[in-house]
Design an enzyme around this catalytic site. Structure first.
Site, PDB file in Angstrom:
ATOM      1  N   GLN A   1      47.710  50.353  16.770  1.00  0.00           N
ATOM      2  CA  GLN A   1      48.347  49.047  16.939  1.00  0.00           C
ATOM      3  C   GLN A   1      49.797  49.125  17.390  1.00  0.00           C
ATOM      4  OE1 GLN A   1      47.640  48.156  12.605  1.00  0.00           O
ATOM      5  NE2 GLN A   1      49.532  46.990  12.815  1.00  0.00           N
TER       6      GLN A   1
ATOM      7  N   HIS B   1      54.381  42.722  -0.296  1.00  0.00           N
ATOM      8  CA  HIS B   1      53.092  43.397  -0.532  1.00  0.00           C
ATOM      9  C   HIS B   1      52.650  43.216  -1.987  1.00  0.00           C
ATOM     10  CE1 HIS B   1      54.616  45.964   2.922  1.00  0.00           C
ATOM     11  NE2 HIS B   1      53.431  45.591   3.350  1.00  0.00           N
TER      12      HIS B   1
ATOM     13  N   ASP C   1      52.291  37.224   9.305  1.00  0.00           N
ATOM     14  CA  ASP C   1      51.592  37.676  10.515  1.00  0.00           C
ATOM     15  C   ASP C   1      50.490  36.659  10.825  1.00  0.00           C
ATOM     16  OD1 ASP C   1      52.822  40.443  10.957  1.00  0.00           O
ATOM     17  OD2 ASP C   1      52.304  40.469   8.848  1.00  0.00           O
TER      18      ASP C   1
ATOM     19  N   GLY D   1      49.048  38.481   4.584  1.00  0.00           N
ATOM     20  CA  GLY D   1      50.208  37.591   4.533  1.00  0.00           C
ATOM     21  C   GLY D   1      50.220  36.625   5.712  1.00  0.00           C
ATOM     22  N   LYS D   2      50.735  35.406   5.428  1.00  0.00           N
ATOM     23  CA  LYS D   2      50.815  34.397   6.496  1.00  0.00           C
ATOM     24  C   LYS D   2      51.973  34.670   7.450  1.00  0.00           C
ATOM     25  CE  LYS D   2      48.982  30.648   3.650  1.00  0.00           C
ATOM     26  NZ  LYS D   2      49.338  29.366   3.031  1.00  0.00           N
TER      27      LYS D   2
ATOM     28  N   LEU E   1      56.032  49.766   0.904  1.00  0.00           N
ATOM     29  CA  LEU E   1      55.746  48.489   0.249  1.00  0.00           C
ATOM     30  C   LEU E   1      57.019  47.789  -0.223  1.00  0.00           C
ATOM     31  CD1 LEU E   1      52.650  49.606  -1.857  1.00  0.00           C
ATOM     32  CD2 LEU E   1      52.711  48.666   0.474  1.00  0.00           C
TER      33      LEU E   1
ATOM     34  N   GLN F   1      47.889  37.527  13.444  1.00  0.00           N
ATOM     35  CA  GLN F   1      47.012  38.583  12.919  1.00  0.00           C
ATOM     36  C   GLN F   1      45.959  37.975  11.992  1.00  0.00           C
ATOM     37  OE1 GLN F   1      48.311  42.582  11.442  1.00  0.00           O
ATOM     38  NE2 GLN F   1      48.198  41.646   9.434  1.00  0.00           N
TER      39      GLN F   1
HETATM   40  O1  PAF Z   1      49.815  43.836   8.533  1.00  0.00           O
HETATM   41  C1  PAF Z   1      49.769  45.092   8.502  1.00  0.00           C
HETATM   42  O2  PAF Z   1      50.480  45.748   7.747  1.00  0.00           O
HETATM   43  C2  PAF Z   1      48.804  45.807   9.446  1.00  0.00           C
HETATM   44  O3  PAF Z   1      48.709  45.155  10.656  1.00  0.00           O
HETATM   45  C3  PAF Z   1      47.410  46.022   8.817  1.00  0.00           C
HETATM   46  C4  PAF Z   1      46.709  44.708   8.550  1.00  0.00           C
HETATM   47  C5  PAF Z   1      47.543  46.804   7.529  1.00  0.00           C
HETATM   48  C6  PAF Z   1      46.527  46.824   9.784  1.00  0.00           C
HETATM   49  O4  PAF Z   1      47.064  48.074  10.048  1.00  0.00           O
END
Ligand code: PAF
Length: 277
Positions: free
Chosen positions: A57, A33, A147, A144-145, A29, A150
Site C-alpha cells: 500500500q 488504535h 481513513d 477508524g473513520k 500504536l 479506506q
Molecule cells: O489503516 C491502516 O493502518 C492500514 O491501512 C491497514 C488497514 C492496517 C492495512 O494495512
C-alpha cells in the site's frame, strides 16, 4: 497475550477461540488504535490486533522504509487492554509469492480522492485486509473513520465479495487542539505540529457554511484549498462528497462528508467531517 508470527499458529489458535474481533494496524500504536481495541472488546470474546507494515500500500517515494517498526513498545501498550493475540507476520509469511501476487482490485473509487495521489494504495490495502480476514476469520473488524475512503472501500469489498465479517467504524480520535490522531503526526516538526490543527479548522469552516445553508460546494472547496495553500500547505484535495457512497455531492444530499489531504513539509495528513443536514 500471545504474539503469533505464523499463519499456521494463528489458525490453530482461531479454531479454539470463540467470537473474534480484529483490529488491523501497521503498528506504532497510539491512543487512536487503543480506542479501536476497546471498541473491538465490546463486540467479541477475543480481540486480535494485527501488526504488519504492508509494502503493497506504499507508493514509490512514500515512507515504507522509515515507517516505525515498534513491536515491543506496541505489545507493552496492548498489555492490560484485554487483547488475546497480536498477529505479527513477517513479509515472507504474508507475501511468499511477491512477484506473482494475486490482488484485490477495488472499483473506480480507488482512483479518486487519496487514490488519485497514491496510485495502487487501495489495491494494497484491500489485498492485505482480505488476507487478514481469510487468516483470522474475525466476526468483527474495527477501522477508524479518519481513513474514511479506506473504510468505504473495505465495506464495499466485504459486501461485494461476501466476507462473513461485520465492519465496525470507530470515531476519529483527536488531540485537544483538534488534530486527528495519526502515526504520521510524529514526523511533524514542533512548528508544523502547532500548525497542523488548521486542517481540521478548515474542514469545520466548510461544514459550518454548509450547515448554515451554503450550497456552493465548489466555492467552499476552493476557499479551503486557498486558505491552506496560503499558510504553506501543499494541498492534494478538499472535497465535499456523499457520505454513503463517496460520490460527488449534489445539492439535496442529506449526508455529506468533507474530506481533505494535505502536506505540511514532508508529512501528508488526512482528515474529514461528516455533515448531516
Ligand atoms: O489503516 C491502516 O493502518 C492500514 O491501512 C491497514 C488497514 C492496517 C492495512 O494495512
Amino acid at each position: 497475550m500471545q504474539i503469533i508470527h505464523t499463519i499456521e499458529e494463528l489458525r490453530a489458535w482461531r479454531r479454539q477461540a470463540g467470537s473474534v474481533a480484529l483490529v488491523p494496524t501497521m503498528g506504532n500504536l497510539h491512543a487512536g488504535h487503543l480506542a479501536l481495541v476497546r471498541e473491538a472488546a465490546k463486540h467479541a470474546q477475543q480481540v486480535v490486533v494485527s501488526i504488519f507494515v504492508n509494502r503493497l500500500q506504499f507508493g514509490q517515494g512514500e515512507d515504507f522504509d522509515r515507517y516505525p517498526r515498534t513491536l515491543e513498545q506496541d505489545a507493552a501498550k496492548l498489555a492490560g487492554e484485554g487483547v488475546a493475540v497480536i498477529f505479527a507476520p513477517d513479509e515472507h509469511e504474508l507475501y511468499p509469492h511477491v512477484a506473482q501476487q494475486y490482488n484485490v482490485e477495488p472499483p473506480n473509487l480507488q482512483n479518486e480522492l487519496c487514490g488519485a495521489f497514491r496510485p495502487g494504495h487501495f489495491r494494497g490495502v484491500a489485498t492485505v485486509v482480505a488476507k487478514l480476514f481469510n487468516i483470522v476469520q474475525p466476526d468483527y473488524a474495527c477501522f477508524g473513520k479518519k481513513d474514511y475512503q479506506q473504510l468505504a472501500i473495505i465495506q464495499g469489498m466485504v459486501d461485494d465479495l461476501n466476507f462473513n465479517v461485520k465492519i465496525v467504524p470507530v470515531d476519529i480520535g483527536r488531540a485537544e487542539d483538534g488534530l486527528a490522531l495519526s502515526s504520521r503526526n510524529q514526523y511533524l516538526s514542533e512548528a508544523e505540529r502547532r500548525q497542523a490543527p488548521q486542517l481540521f479548522r478548515e474542514l469545520q469552516a466548510v461544514a459550518q457554511a454548509v450547515e448554515s445553508g451554503s450550497r456552493d460546494y465548489a466555492g467552499l472547496e476552493k476557499q479551503a484549498v486557498a486558505n491552506l495553500a496560503q499558510s504553506g500547505w501543499q494541498v492534494d484535495y478538499v472535497e465535499i462528497r456523499h457520505a454513503g457512497n463517496l460520490q460527488v455531492a449534489h445539492v439535496g444530499d442529506k449526508e455529506l462528508v468533507v474530506l481533505a489531504a494535505a502536506r505540511l513539509g514532508n508529512t501528508r495528513l488526512i482528515d474529514n467531517i461528516v455533515i448531516r443536514l
